[in-house]
Design a protein around this motif. Structure first.
Motif, PDB file in Angstrom:
ATOM      1  N   CYS A   1      -1.499  -7.286   5.608  1.00 49.84           N
ATOM      2  CA  CYS A   1      -2.623  -6.372   5.036  1.00 49.84           C
ATOM      3  C   CYS A   1      -3.323  -6.992   3.941  1.00 49.84           C
TER       4      CYS A   1
ATOM      5  N   CYS B   1       0.860  -1.060   0.008  1.00 53.68           N
ATOM      6  CA  CYS B   1      -0.012   0.077  -0.058  1.00 53.68           C
ATOM      7  C   CYS B   1       0.767   1.296   0.046  1.00 53.68           C
TER       8      CYS B   1
ATOM      9  N   CYS C   1      -2.875  -5.382  -0.180  1.00 50.47           N
ATOM     10  CA  CYS C   1      -1.709  -5.273  -0.762  1.00 50.47           C
ATOM     11  C   CYS C   1      -1.150  -6.596  -0.997  1.00 50.47           C
TER      12      CYS C   1
ATOM     13  N   CYS D   1       1.726  -4.110   6.113  1.00 49.46           N
ATOM     14  CA  CYS D   1       2.323  -4.414   4.715  1.00 49.46           C
ATOM     15  C   CYS D   1       3.409  -5.201   4.513  1.00 49.46           C
TER      16      CYS D   1
HETATM   17 ZN   LIG Z   1      -1.120  -2.988   2.545  1.00 50.10          ZN
END
Ligand SMILES: [Zn+2]
Ligand SMILES: [Zn+2]
Ligand SMILES: [Zn+2]
Length: 456
Positions: A138, A120, A141, A133
């Protein structure tokens, strides 16, 4: 500080972040490759080519890590040859949906663009990507759309003397021929420097030549407990001794299964790594349980398939675990592609020593721990995540790690032994167990239950 960075001695936060991303991207790229390999369709072939083209760019070539990359991804090195752009262009030209494919697999101008694609965006005014992430926690992503990877961090390979991966030990032979035979097959993948007298080539820090071997322990013992793991460690140490390979730091990568490598007894064994094996340090890194599937399973599967085929072709009779060992040892030591695996080594164990004074009390917050380091007899350093990118950690000084904000602080834990009969009283909810696990020579197990569903 800036000077040290310039000289490549100290890493900047960005570089650290890149290392961290690179590690995950490598895992993911490999996952995608395995997946496409299994599909065998034209599209998946194209996909595979594109990924491989994308990961063998200038930087990988210039930094001479192509060979290592090929071996990490388990593809023949020739698949990674040629210039990235050229290969990718060729592939795009031969694709009828070129525009679509190209939109999906753009030719990135820089590695940073490449990384960014799998994460992200950084928040406004934020210097770093979000930890979720980077940790691939996450939902928004990831590399689901396939992607690329940067060159690997060279220092990592030099620092690692030997690493191994192991599958959750026992794999039963699938074929109907084996229905009455139970064979335990424990697979370790060993990465080490080449030994001139043994491997025919040399390896130095400046010019590393990393050997990869598959190490199999065959047994008729079907309990994969910490005693079994300890015996495998013994076998590996003896093998390394036999080729005059001196290990100061042993790095192990295992799955985080609570009933085996991460049981409190197995962790207690690691705390005695120095006295048991003579290593200065024994470091074990735990994967999340599901992440450790992969190359070691493939390696084990190959050996089993070959045994099945030999039986079908009536070239071998395999009725016991020892027959299986003998067949493998006589026929499967050589490999076809030495960049994937130089040789297969087989060992047979018919008796696991379980009469060891090695039962330990549980370690607090076991679930959060992903790296344990033997300090001295009975003493462990533990932390939530591993670090292989700062100078301190590479020099075995995890206590002064520079990335504690990412990997957590090191805690010292003195492992405590528990006496045989105490096991019954002290079962932590984290450990799955069976009654047979408690029965050892010289111990008395008394249990009562009013649950009719239980078998004791
Ligand atoms: Zn992410
Ligand atoms: Zn398990
Ligand atoms: Zn560190």
């Amino acid at each position: 500080m800036a000077k040290l960075r310039q000289m490549n001695i100290v890493k900047s936060p960005d570089e650290i972040e890149n290392d961290e991303i690179a590690k995950h991207v490598l895992v993911d790229v490999k996952k995608v490759l395995t997946h496409t390999k299994a599909q065998r369709s034209k599209d998946s072939l194209v996909t595979k080519h594109i990924i491989l083209a994308a990961v063998s760019g200038e930087s990988v070539t210039e930094n001479r890590c192509k060979k290592k990359l090929a071996s990490k991804l388990e593809v023949p090195i020739r698949r990674l040859s040629g210039e990235c752009m050229k290969q990718r262009k060729l592939i795009l030209e031969s694709t009828h949906d070129r525009a679509i494919v190209e939109a999906r697999y753009p030719i990135f101008k820089s590695q940073a663009d490449m990384f960014a694609e799998t994460l992200c965006p950084k928040g406004t005014n934020k210097e770093h990507y979000k930890t979720e992430c980077l940790n691939r926690k996450c939902q928004n992503c990831g590399v689901a759309n396939l992607l690329l990877m940067p060159e690997e961090n060279d220092t990592t390979d030099e620092a690692i003397e030997v690493t191994w991966e192991k599958c959750s030990a026992r794999e039963e032979i699938q074929s109907s021929y084996f229905q009455r035979t139970e064979v335990s097959l424990h697979v370790s993948i060993i990465y080490r420097h080449a030994v001139l007298e043994y491997d025919g080539k040399d390896s130095t820090t400046e010019n590393p030549n990393i050997i990869k071997e598959h190490f199999f322990v065959v047994s008729n013992d079907d309990k994969h407990d910490h005693h079994f793991v300890h015996e495998v460690q013994n076998q590996i140490k003896e093998y390394l001794n036999s080729i005059s390979y001196n290990v100061s730091t042993m790095h192990e990568y295992t799955d985080g299964c609570q009933c085996q490598y991460k049981s409190r007894h197995c962790m207690g064994d690691v705390s005695n790594g120095q006295q048991d094996f003579g290593y200065d340090r024994l470091i074990r890194n735990y994967f999340e349980t599901s992440h450790a599937k992969g190359p070691q399973d493939a390696a084990g599967g190959y050996v089993k398939r070959q045994a099945d085929l030999a039986i079908l072709r009536r070239k071998a009779t395999i009725q016991t675990a020892h027959d299986f060992y003998k067949f493998a040892n006589e026929n499967l030591q050589e490999t076809r592609d030495s960049s994937v695996c130089l040789r297969r080594v087989f060992r047979f164990i018919d008796n696991i020593d379980r009469n060891r004074d090695r039962y330990f009390k549980s370690i607090p917050q076991n679930r959060n721990i992903h790296q344990i380091i033997s300090e001295r007899e009975g003493l462990l350093s533990v932390r939530n995540l591993s670090c292989y990118s700062c100078d301190s950690c590479l020099l075995n000084m995890a206590h002064s790690c520079q990335h504690t904000e990412l990997v957590g602080l090191v805690k010292n834990i003195q492992t405590e032994k528990e006496r045989g009969c105490a096991i019954v009283e002290d079962i932590s909810p984290d450990d799955d167990f069976e009654v047979v696990d408690m029965i050892r020579k010289g111990s008395l197990v008394a249990s009562y239950t009013d649950d009719e569903g239980e078998d004791f």
